[in-house]
Design a protein around this motif. Structure first.
Motif, PDB file in Angstrom:
ATOM      1  N   LEU A  87       0.828  -1.201   0.000  1.00 15.24           N
ATOM      2  CA  LEU A  87       0.000   0.000   0.000  1.00 15.24           C
ATOM      3  C   LEU A  87       0.864   1.253   0.000  1.00 15.24           C
ATOM      4  O   LEU A  87       0.561   2.238  -0.671  1.00 15.24           O
ATOM      5  N   CYS A  88       1.964   1.224   0.719  1.00 13.40           N
ATOM      6  CA  CYS A  88       2.906   2.346   0.737  1.00 13.40           C
ATOM      7  C   CYS A  88       4.309   1.788   0.928  1.00 13.40           C
ATOM      8  O   CYS A  88       4.507   0.900   1.755  1.00 13.40           O
ATOM      9  N   GLU A  89       5.254   2.263   0.128  1.00 19.26           N
ATOM     10  CA  GLU A  89       6.638   1.823   0.293  1.00 19.26           C
ATOM     11  C   GLU A  89       7.592   2.980   0.028  1.00 19.26           C
ATOM     12  O   GLU A  89       7.354   3.837  -0.823  1.00 19.26           O
ATOM     13  N   THR A  90       8.668   2.999   0.781  1.00 20.57           N
ATOM     14  CA  THR A  90       9.705   4.010   0.612  1.00 20.57           C
ATOM     15  C   THR A  90      10.659   3.569  -0.491  1.00 20.57           C
ATOM     16  O   THR A  90      11.110   2.424  -0.496  1.00 20.57           O
ATOM     17  N   ILE A  91      10.956   4.490  -1.424  1.00 14.30           N
ATOM     18  CA  ILE A  91      11.874   4.142  -2.508  1.00 14.30           C
ATOM     19  C   ILE A  91      13.205   4.893  -2.399  1.00 14.30           C
ATOM     20  O   ILE A  91      14.184   4.487  -3.011  1.00 14.30           O
ATOM     21  N   LEU A  92      13.229   5.978  -1.608  1.00 19.11           N
ATOM     22  CA  LEU A  92      14.500   6.623  -1.282  1.00 19.11           C
ATOM     23  C   LEU A  92      14.303   7.527  -0.079  1.00 19.11           C
ATOM     24  O   LEU A  92      13.174   7.904   0.259  1.00 19.11           O
ATOM     25  N   THR A  93      15.389   7.858   0.579  1.00 22.96           N
ATOM     26  CA  THR A  93      15.364   8.825   1.675  1.00 22.96           C
ATOM     27  C   THR A  93      16.388   9.917   1.379  1.00 22.96           C
ATOM     28  O   THR A  93      17.320   9.723   0.593  1.00 22.96           O
ATOM     29  N   TYR A  94      16.190  11.070   2.001  1.00 25.06           N
ATOM     30  CA  TYR A  94      17.167  12.149   1.853  1.00 25.06           C
ATOM     31  C   TYR A  94      17.410  12.797   3.213  1.00 25.06           C
ATOM     32  O   TYR A  94      16.552  12.777   4.096  1.00 25.06           O
ATOM     33  N   GLU A  95      18.599  13.352   3.363  1.00 27.29           N
ATOM     34  CA  GLU A  95      18.963  14.027   4.611  1.00 27.29           C
ATOM     35  C   GLU A  95      20.000  15.108   4.295  1.00 27.29           C
ATOM     36  O   GLU A  95      20.934  14.889   3.519  1.00 27.29           O
ATOM     37  N   ARG A  96      19.793  16.261   4.875  1.00 30.35           N
ATOM     38  CA  ARG A  96      20.727  17.359   4.642  1.00 30.35           C
ATOM     39  C   ARG A  96      21.542  17.614   5.898  1.00 30.35           C
ATOM     40  O   ARG A  96      21.016  17.668   7.009  1.00 30.35           O
ATOM     41  N   VAL A 100       5.171  10.540  -3.903  1.00 32.36           N
ATOM     42  CA  VAL A 100       5.158  11.801  -3.173  1.00 32.36           C
ATOM     43  C   VAL A 100       6.401  11.903  -2.294  1.00 32.36           C
ATOM     44  O   VAL A 100       6.829  10.920  -1.691  1.00 32.36           O
ATOM     45  N   ASP A 101       6.984  13.103  -2.248  1.00 29.43           N
ATOM     46  CA  ASP A 101       8.070  13.381  -1.306  1.00 29.43           C
ATOM     47  C   ASP A 101       7.476  13.874   0.001  1.00 29.43           C
ATOM     48  O   ASP A 101       6.688  14.826   0.014  1.00 29.43           O
ATOM     49  N   GLU A 102       7.820  13.196   1.090  1.00 30.81           N
ATOM     50  CA  GLU A 102       7.283  13.540   2.408  1.00 30.81           C
ATOM     51  C   GLU A 102       8.428  13.910   3.339  1.00 30.81           C
ATOM     52  O   GLU A 102       9.470  13.253   3.349  1.00 30.81           O
ATOM     53  N   GLY A 103       8.235  14.935   4.118  1.00 28.07           N
ATOM     54  CA  GLY A 103       9.263  15.362   5.063  1.00 28.07           C
ATOM     55  C   GLY A 103       9.460  16.864   5.019  1.00 28.07           C
ATOM     56  O   GLY A 103       8.569  17.613   4.588  1.00 28.07           O
ATOM     57  N   GLY A 104      10.631  17.312   5.448  1.00 29.31           N
ATOM     58  CA  GLY A 104      10.918  18.736   5.486  1.00 29.31           C
ATOM     59  C   GLY A 104      12.252  19.057   4.839  1.00 29.31           C
ATOM     60  O   GLY A 104      12.792  18.260   4.075  1.00 29.31           O
ATOM     61  N   GLU A 105      12.788  20.223   5.171  1.00 34.69           N
ATOM     62  CA  GLU A 105      14.050  20.656   4.574  1.00 34.69           C
ATOM     63  C   GLU A 105      15.213  19.745   4.970  1.00 34.69           C
ATOM     64  O   GLU A 105      16.128  19.509   4.181  1.00 34.69           O
ATOM     65  N   GLU A 106      15.198  19.261   6.196  1.00 31.13           N
ATOM     66  CA  GLU A 106      16.359  18.530   6.711  1.00 31.13           C
ATOM     67  C   GLU A 106      16.388  17.058   6.314  1.00 31.13           C
ATOM     68  O   GLU A 106      17.433  16.488   6.036  1.00 31.13           O
ATOM     69  N   ARG A 152       8.004   8.324  -1.363  1.00 26.51           N
ATOM     70  CA  ARG A 152       7.190   7.125  -1.155  1.00 26.51           C
ATOM     71  C   ARG A 152       6.225   6.909  -2.308  1.00 26.51           C
ATOM     72  O   ARG A 152       5.696   7.844  -2.890  1.00 26.51           O
ATOM     73  N   LYS A 153       6.011   5.644  -2.593  1.00 33.54           N
ATOM     74  CA  LYS A 153       5.027   5.218  -3.592  1.00 33.54           C
ATOM     75  C   LYS A 153       3.818   4.695  -2.845  1.00 33.54           C
ATOM     76  O   LYS A 153       3.942   3.807  -1.990  1.00 33.54           O
ATOM     77  N   SER A 154       2.637   5.233  -3.144  1.00 31.63           N
ATOM     78  CA  SER A 154       1.417   4.860  -2.426  1.00 31.63           C
ATOM     79  C   SER A 154       0.283   4.595  -3.411  1.00 31.63           C
ATOM     80  O   SER A 154       0.223   5.201  -4.485  1.00 31.63           O
ATOM     81  N   TRP A 155      -0.594   3.704  -3.036  1.00 34.05           N
ATOM     82  CA  TRP A 155      -1.746   3.401  -3.880  1.00 34.05           C
ATOM     83  C   TRP A 155      -2.563   4.653  -4.166  1.00 34.05           C
ATOM     84  O   TRP A 155      -2.676   5.563  -3.341  1.00 34.05           O
ATOM     85  N   ASP A 156      -3.166   4.651  -5.334  1.00 38.15           N
ATOM     86  CA  ASP A 156      -4.093   5.707  -5.739  1.00 38.15           C
ATOM     87  C   ASP A 156      -5.242   5.026  -6.463  1.00 38.15           C
ATOM     88  O   ASP A 156      -5.243   3.800  -6.620  1.00 38.15           O
ATOM     89  N   ALA A 157      -6.208   5.788  -6.938  1.00 35.59           N
ATOM     90  CA  ALA A 157      -7.353   5.190  -7.627  1.00 35.59           C
ATOM     91  C   ALA A 157      -7.901   6.152  -8.666  1.00 35.59           C
ATOM     92  O   ALA A 157      -8.045   7.355  -8.398  1.00 35.59           O
TER      93      ALA A 157
END
Length: 334
Positions: free
Chosen positions: A62-71, A249-255, A260-265
């Motif tokens: 239903l939802c999976e992370t495909i990458l993370t980022y950190e500054r 969708v990219d989720e999070g903030g500046e830091e 994440r890839k999530s189901w849609d319809a």
């Protein structure tokens, strides 16, 4: 290769697979529902009813992370999620209407772009299918060219026997490998008779006739009539074994954050909303039309497969009582 397995040994097989470090997924009681969920022991396997949600979650979460980022002070660090970390999986006691959807989904996830997350899960999953001895009024697998005993998509296939055990057919090399690795839990071919298969009430439809009708009825009063009731809730798509719309969708903030890839319809009002504000499917009739067109025309035209396995989940869950089988019957009668 054909063998038999008792129900106690089927549960023992699950215990053994778990002890080997494999992820085992199967029907499991979850409150008042049965769902395809990870099993920690064979006793958790619930063979009594069709799980409320489909088995596609084993390959397409239903939802999976495909990458993370950190500054940090040195810059932005992007870390890809490694598909190779996906565990070896055995999907146990999956019904034919769920199993048949897996090879259907293979087409879209390996088409112009290869989705390595989906494909790696498929490569690492062995599927043990289970024939259906019961059906309710919502089941219509026979109407779309399948059956309660269909082995399509299974690596190993179980058919219930009158003595409480299961006849076991190895369909693929994966199935043969699983049988060979756990040979002590299986016996030679059965002496007991197979239980009669379920009999869905809706017989086979003329699916080519339906496709041809859809080809010439993009504009038709039927879409307005059906969609007058549709709430656009997306329950049908989320429960369907073959629906595969998703958003990224990219989720999070500046830091720090994650992509994440999530189901849609496609039934959601904003699914086709453009950045300009234009929406080519801005009303529910056009969205419901797309649902039927996608399943019984567009996917057939593109991949020569139908995007429906007749599981009936959309019928059972629809809050306003829309029955896709009845819709197909009406089109078939025109």
């Amino acid at each position: 290769m054909q063998k038999t397995i008792t129900e106690p040994n089927l549960r023992l097989l699950i215990d053994t697979l778990v002890s080997e470090g494999k992820r085992v997924i199967g029907p499991k009681a979850a409150g008042t529902m049965t769902l395809y969920e990870p099993l920690s022991q064979g006793e958790e396997l619930n063979l009594g009813e069709l799980p409320r949600r489909s088995a596609k979650e084993a390959f397409f979460p239903l939802c999976e992370t495909i990458l993370t980022y950190e500054r940090d002070k040195e810059g932005v660090r992007v870390t890809d999620v490694d598909p190779q970390a996906i565990p070896e999986t055995v999907l146990v006691a999956a019904r034919p209407c769920d199993v048949a959807a897996a090879p259907v989904l293979d087409s879209v996830f390996s088409w112009d772009f290869k989705d390595e997350f989906f494909l790696e899960r498929r490569r690492k999953t062995t599927i043990i299918g289970l024939a259906c001895a019961r059906a309710d009024d919502a089941c219509f697998c026979t109407a779309v060219g399948l059956s309660p005993g269909d082995t399509k998509g299974s690596d190993l296939f179980l058919a219930p026997l009158t003595d409480g055990g299961y006849r076991c057919d190895a369909i693929t090399e994966k199935g043969e490998a699983l049988l060979a690795a756990h040979a002590d839990l299986f016996s030679d071919a059965a002496t007991a008779e197979p239980l009669p298969l379920a009999e869905p009430t809706l017989g086979k439809l003329d699916l080519e006739k339906i496709r041809q009708w859809l080809d010439t009825h993009f504009e038709d009063p039927l879409w307005e009539e059906i969609a007058a009731r549709c709430a656009g809730c997306g329950a049908c798509a989320f429960l369907c074994p073959a629906c595969h719309c998703f958003d990224i969708v990219d989720e999070g903030g500046e830091e720090k954050g994650a992509r994440r890839k999530s189901w849609d319809a496609c039934g959601f009002g904003k699914f086709t909303n453009h950045a300009s504000g234009h929406n080519p499917r801005d009303v529910q009739p056009s969205r419901y039309r797309n649902r039927i067109m996608h399943k019984f025309k567009y996917y057939v035209d593109k991949f020569d497969q139908r995007l429906c396995t007749g599981c009936g989940r959309c019928v059972r869950a629809c809050p306003v009582g829309i029955d896709i089988a009845t819709v197909l019957e009406e089109i078939n009668s025109k």
